[in-house]
Design an enzyme around this catalytic site. Sequence first.
Site, PDB file in Angstrom:
ATOM      1  N   ASP A 285     -65.429  61.575 -82.313  1.00  0.00           N
ATOM      2  CA  ASP A 285     -66.028  61.554 -80.971  1.00  0.00           C
ATOM      3  C   ASP A 285     -65.362  62.602 -80.083  1.00  0.00           C
ATOM      4  O   ASP A 285     -65.754  62.782 -78.922  1.00  0.00           O
ATOM      5  CB  ASP A 285     -66.012  60.151 -80.353  1.00  0.00           C
ATOM      6  N   SER A 286     -64.406  63.350 -80.648  1.00  0.00           N
ATOM      7  CA  SER A 286     -63.890  64.560 -79.995  1.00  0.00           C
ATOM      8  C   SER A 286     -65.022  65.541 -79.726  1.00  0.00           C
ATOM      9  O   SER A 286     -64.846  66.494 -78.970  1.00  0.00           O
ATOM     10  CB  SER A 286     -62.813  65.224 -80.861  1.00  0.00           C
TER      11      SER A 286
ATOM     12  N   ASP B 295     -66.943  58.485 -86.341  1.00  0.00           N
ATOM     13  CA  ASP B 295     -66.318  57.681 -85.291  1.00  0.00           C
ATOM     14  C   ASP B 295     -67.316  56.725 -84.656  1.00  0.00           C
ATOM     15  O   ASP B 295     -68.451  57.108 -84.348  1.00  0.00           O
ATOM     16  CB  ASP B 295     -65.808  58.605 -84.174  1.00  0.00           C
TER      17      ASP B 295
ATOM     18  N   LYS C 112     -64.801  54.995 -88.327  1.00  0.00           N
ATOM     19  CA  LYS C 112     -63.459  54.978 -87.727  1.00  0.00           C
ATOM     20  C   LYS C 112     -63.524  54.313 -86.355  1.00  0.00           C
ATOM     21  O   LYS C 112     -64.468  54.545 -85.596  1.00  0.00           O
ATOM     22  CB  LYS C 112     -62.903  56.399 -87.600  1.00  0.00           C
TER      23      LYS C 112
ATOM     24  N   GLU D  97     -60.754  52.660 -83.023  1.00  0.00           N
ATOM     25  CA  GLU D  97     -59.418  52.795 -82.438  1.00  0.00           C
ATOM     26  C   GLU D  97     -58.818  51.443 -82.072  1.00  0.00           C
ATOM     27  O   GLU D  97     -59.509  50.580 -81.507  1.00  0.00           O
ATOM     28  CB  GLU D  97     -59.496  53.670 -81.174  1.00  0.00           C
TER      29      GLU D  97
ATOM     30  N   GLU E 140     -52.103  59.243 -84.474  1.00  0.00           N
ATOM     31  CA  GLU E 140     -52.214  60.406 -83.572  1.00  0.00           C
ATOM     32  C   GLU E 140     -51.046  60.419 -82.587  1.00  0.00           C
ATOM     33  O   GLU E 140     -50.801  59.421 -81.875  1.00  0.00           O
ATOM     34  CB  GLU E 140     -53.554  60.368 -82.814  1.00  0.00           C
TER      35      GLU E 140
HETATM   36  O1  KIV Z   1     -62.319  62.272 -82.502  1.00  0.00           O
HETATM   37  C1  KIV Z   1     -61.578  62.879 -83.298  1.00  0.00           C
HETATM   38  O2  KIV Z   1     -61.794  64.044 -83.647  1.00  0.00           O
HETATM   39  C2  KIV Z   1     -60.429  62.175 -83.813  1.00  0.00           C
HETATM   40  C3  KIV Z   1     -59.382  62.964 -84.545  1.00  0.00           C
HETATM   41  C4  KIV Z   1     -58.645  63.831 -83.613  1.00  0.00           C
HETATM   42  C5  KIV Z   1     -58.491  62.116 -85.342  1.00  0.00           C
HETATM   43  O3  KIV Z   1     -60.307  61.008 -83.630  1.00  0.00           O
END
Ligand code: KIV
Length: 273
Positions: free
Chosen positions: A54-55, A93, A122, A124, A191
Amino acid sequence: MSAQPQSAAKPPVTAPRLFEMKAAGEKIVMLTAYDAGFAAQCEAAGVDTVLVGDSLGNVVQGRESTLPVTLDDMVYHTAAVKRGLATPLLIADLPFMTYRDVDTALRSSARLVAEGGAAMVKLEGADYVLEVIDALDRRQIPVCAHLGLTPQSVHKFGGYRVQGKTKSAAERLIADAHAVEQAGASLLVLECVPAALAKTITAELRIPTIGIGAGVDCDGQVLVIYDMLGITPGKRPKFSKDFLAGSGSVLDAIKAYAKAVRSRAFPAPEHSF
Ligand code: KIV
């Protein structure tokens, strides 16, 4: 022009394969991608696993945080990445609030897997998330947990800061790492945590750890592709490195990153906390 992979010379990387890699001491190379073109470059460079992070809220959409990213955004980008991949394990994510309870998490994850083509999702944190991890695992959806600096918690943290620096914070992180493993996570991203703490967690856990700003002793490494190609505007994060500088092409830069991870040349102490 097509971004479709031409051939799959190697068998696809699976969640069980990542366990084998940990057991064999083979470093796991993960990189983010958000579209078919960069995904095809990851495929060609031999990356083991691709994360649709989600970056993308920051690097693709130009937002200040990941919080506005929607599930529709993630499904769209995951499906695009899937079209460029044959071999690497595809992880997507779950964005902010899309796993706030078990039912919502199951619906959100089903979309990432069925519509997006992800093989793992993924999320958090620990705490209430443990119940979500257990529910997903029981429904045969592999889960990557994410601890340390969890960007969806930016308002609670009061900024993007290294986590686990005090004795009590480190003990909490170790306990959370065991808890996500116990709940059924298959993989753990750490992280921005001190390298020594990530080393301890990696040694204690059965599941592989993937570090970003967590030192060289994690079982693998991940970077945001825009950071490691030097595209992200502003100051590059301490934990990242511009692999395009000194490489002739994007493909060569990704190959250099993969080689540096596998040989333990990256991250160096200057990329760690
Ligand atoms: O959103 C993302 O790209 C991430 C990575 C930096 C691990 O969670």
